[in-house]
Design an enzyme around this catalytic site. Structure first.
Site, short mmCIF file in Angstrom:
data_model
loop_
_atom_site.label_atom_id
_atom_site.label_comp_id
_atom_site.label_asym_id
_atom_site.label_seq_id
_atom_site.Cartn_x
_atom_site.Cartn_y
_atom_site.Cartn_z
N THR B 233 0.83 -1.20 0.00
CA THR B 233 0.00 0.00 0.00
C THR B 233 0.87 1.25 0.00
OG1 THR B 233 -1.72 -1.19 1.17
CG2 THR B 233 -1.83 1.21 1.25
N CYS B 318 34.68 7.63 14.29
CA CYS B 318 35.91 7.11 14.89
C CYS B 318 35.67 5.67 15.27
CB CYS B 318 36.27 7.94 16.11
SG CYS B 318 37.62 7.27 17.07
#
Lengths: 382, 375
Positions: B233, B318
């Site tokens: 849908t 990092c």
């Protein structure tokens, strides 16, 4: 007849005159674990019974009990009257429907008209008629247990689930766990809580060198540890300035060694304020450069409280296995660096000499750095 | 309020577009596949949105548009739905949605070839073309590089690819280009991915524009929505919001491009040139300025800038597993710059004051980090 959960406790029976104290704390811990779920907790000799509980939440109750330290084993079963017919009715409910089985009976109430053997034989014979079962007294697939407690009370159950063992938390003093966000420290905390220690949490971060993701990860770990009766209060301290000072003034190979000495000192300050009597770390001998006996010597040199290292003799594999069982492993391996690599030396000292460590540390204003770090303290209740 | 210069990650939703589309979450909740009037109305609304979004960049006689859950799904659909036997070529500058899809094709046994980049992050056309042979089934090249803003000339690339092999299909990830730079889809491009939330739409909506006459495999099976290509849908709110957000972007495209180019240059000139090196090319997208700080970590700079109220993107986090960006590394940046990538990305809302404040924050953050760590 009533559905009950039978809880047996570990090791408390070893205690002599202190037994009452241990049992009381154990009951408090059980109540705390089951808070918010309808139940009644009864003590019988050597056992606890959970009765009148919300049966729709049985699985939830069992999984909570499975995490209360001091629980040796637990069983889901029935509390019945003492008449043999009543006992048999309960057996019908718990007994297997096929396969091999035996009935094992106990009598705490020795004046019961039948002996244990007679009870087993009678119940077994009736079950054989009720279901297509076969008796195997040596290695049965199922065992039906009948435990006659008094003239009017018997317990009937068919399974033994092992509990976590250990001692009730809060019966062995208080320790402060240095929780890094890695795999090891949650396991170390678990081990001490299992021995009855009440565990508080401290995390060192290095903002801006470490990120908020790393801190969130530690909070997530702390929240999970709370399920094992570890304190849901997390204290954090920023050590970035200490790392910067060490980086700018001291020999690079001692970066980690020196930082650990600062961490021990900071942890002691927090511990003393919280009334903790020791520090707990997840160190395992030789695992990384700073966890050598020389590294440990250098951190112990600045400690006044004992530092407990319950994992010291464990291999990484063993620790990982344990972390997986606890459910902390998947959180610990999320890729946030717990200590950013900005300050990591290329070659850390594996065997730092205490005299050299002290000499290098002498270049720093230790007390000022400690005070500055203490000002960054934050507390989170999870 | 914070200064937000991470618009290549996502933009603030266009309030007007959200409000206009909002009824689809309220009174107009009907299923567009339903046969009663209310359903048909929704179906028509989606058709109109589809037309708006498609006609902005492509000829509706040649192309149609499949709504997806976003740019990533569109890229996945293109790679998995267009690749055939033979080899697949992508550039090293692809977004993870294309790159990881190609890596999965490789794990499944496909011959996947990576075309190298030039220093600004654009693909090297000669090296790309050298990889094309008579067994190349698909070439995918990002239109605007999401990390550096470099623009690939997909018109030239796609037609040169087809000169070498007329059967090769050409896909381009246009997520950072759609509604931001002026272009029309040339006939030689077979499929093109776009996303709503980079231009003021809502997250969770995107589209794959594809040429009608090519064979594309369906991506999700079910009720047959989106021409059977992508069942499920429809996200009516997201789709309407996408179209409403796109309209003004195309109206002001040229004007905004010129304004933001000037702001981008102003930002670059205001940055401390002893610390920062420019990665983005001058002829790149006006919406992106990527720079690299010498010997500093972009992630830490980002946090220090956030403390100063400026939000920007970095090349990487990092993390030990991905110490730096795959794309920036492919640009050939030296090691000491690799960890220090910062990405400033703009939107229609970005002002000159914000850009000046961002430059000051970046310079301050860099000075602070240098003084605290001795670099």
């Amino acid at each position: 007849m009533e559905k009950v959960i039978i809880i047996r406790y570990a090791e408390i029976h070893l205690k002599g005159k202190n037994r009452g104290y241990f049992e009381r704390v154990f009951a408090v811990n059980l109540e705390r674990a089951l808070k918010g779920i309808r139940h009644e907790l009864h003590r019988t000799s050597g056992r606890y019974l959970i009765a009148a509980f919300d049966e729709g939440r049985t699985e939830e109750i069992l999984s909570k009990i499975a995490r209360v330290f001091g629980v040796h084993s637990y069983s889901l079963g029935y509390l019945t009257g003492g008449e043999l017919d009543e006992i048999y009715d309960a057996c019908l409910l718990v007994a297997p429907r096929r396969g091999t089985f035996k009935v094992e009976s106990h009598r705490a109430y020795k004046n019961y008209p039948l002996t244990s053997m007679q009870i087993s034989a009678e119940i077994g014979a009736r079950l054989l008629q009720a279901f297509p079962l076969k008796v195997d007294v040596h290695s049965p697939e199922h065992t039906v247990y009948v435990d006659v407690r008094t003239a009017h009370e018997a317990l009937v159950f068919c399974s033994f689930e092992p509990g976590p063992g250990g001692m009730p938390v809060d019966t062995s003093g208080k320790g402060l766990l240095l929780l890094s966000g890695g795999i090891d420290s949650p396991v170390a905390g678990y081990m001490m809580a299992k021995r009855g220690m009440s565990v508080e949490l401290l995390h060192f971060h290095s903002y801006p060198y470490t990120n908020d993701g790393a801190k969130e990860k530690v909070k997530e770990l702390a929240a999970l540890l709370a399920a094992y009766s570890i304190s849901p209060v997390l204290t954090t301290i920023n050590v970035a300035h200490i790392q910067e000072a060490i980086h700018s003034k001291c020999a690079p190979e001692l970066n980690v060694t020196l930082l650990r000495r600062f961490m021990v000192r900071l942890a002691e300050r927090v511990a003393k304020r919280k009334g903790a009597q020791c520090l707990i770390t997840g160190e395992s001998l030789g695992q990384v450069a700073s966890q050598t006996i020389e590294g440990i010597t250098s951190s112990n040199a600045v400690a006044t409280l004992p530092i407990l290292r319950p994992l010291i003799g464990f291999d990484k594999d063993e620790i990982i296995l344990h972390a997986k069982k606890m459910g902390t492993f998947d959180i610990s391996i999320q890729p946030f660096e717990d200590c950013c690599t900005v300050f990591l030396p290329d070659f850390p000292a594996i065997k730092p000499k205490l005299s050299f460590v002290e000499e290098e540390e002498g270049k720093l204003d230790v007390e000022a750095l400690l005070q500055e770090a203490m000002e960054s303290e934050e507390t989170f209740t999870l | 309020m914070k200064i937000y210069l991470d618009n290549a990650a996502t933009t603030r939703p266009n309030v007007d577009a959200v409000q206009r589309a909002f009824s689809a979450l309220g009174d107009d909740y009907f299923n567009p596949s339903a046969l009663y009037l209310e359903g048909v109305v929704m179906h028509n609304a989606i058709r109109s949105a589809r037309k708006t979004l498609l006609e902005a960049v492509a000829d509706p006689f040649l192309y149609d548009l499949i709504f997806t859950s976003g740019g990533t799904e569109a890229d996945n659909h293109a790679l998995f739905g267009l690749c055939r036997r033979g080899n697949v070529i992508i550039s090293q500058g692809e977004h993870a949605a294309v790159y990881e899809s190609a890596m999965e094709l490789k794990r499944r046994g496909a011959d996947v070839r990576l075309a190298p980049l030039r220093a600004d992050g654009s693909v090297d056309p000669e090296k790309l073309l050298a990889l094309v042979d008579d067994r190349t089934s698909l070439v995918s090249v990002v239109h605007v590089n999401n990390e550096t803003g470099a623009v690939n000339d997909i018109e030239a690339l796609s037609s040169q690819v087809k000169e070498r092999n007329e059967h090769t299909l050409f896909h381009s990830d246009g997520v950072q280009a759609y509604g931001k730079i002026a272009f029309r889809l040339p006939r030689s491009v077979d499929a093109y991915s776009i996303s709503a939330h980079k231009i003021g739409g809502a997250k969770g909506t995107g589209a794959l524009i594809r040429k009608k006459n090519i064979r594309l495999l369906p991506y999700l099976f079910g009720g047959g929505q989106e021409g059977g290509m992508r069942s499920g849908t429809e996200n009516v709110f997201g789709i309407l919001c996408f179209a409403y957000a796109a309209e003004p972007k195309f109206v002001s495209l040229a004007r905004e491009g010129a304004r933001l180019s000037a702001l981008r240059e102003l930002l670059w000139q205001s940055l401390n040139c002893d610390v920062f090196r420019r990665i983005s090319p001058e002829d790149g997208s006006p919406y992106i300025l990527a720079v690299a700080a010498d010997g500093l970590r972009g992630e830490i700079l980002q946090r220090l800038m956030a403390e100063r109220g400026v939000l920007v993107g970095t090349g990487s986090a990092c993390s030990s597993r991905h110490p730096f960006s795959r794309v920036v590394a492919a640009c050939g940046l030296e090691e000491r710059f690799l960890h220090g990538v910062l990405r400033f990305s703009f939107s229609t809302e970005t002002t000159q004051e914000e850009v000046m404040a961002a430059a000051a924050a970046a310079n301050d953050a860099a000075s602070e980090l240098i003084s605290r760590t001795g670099r």
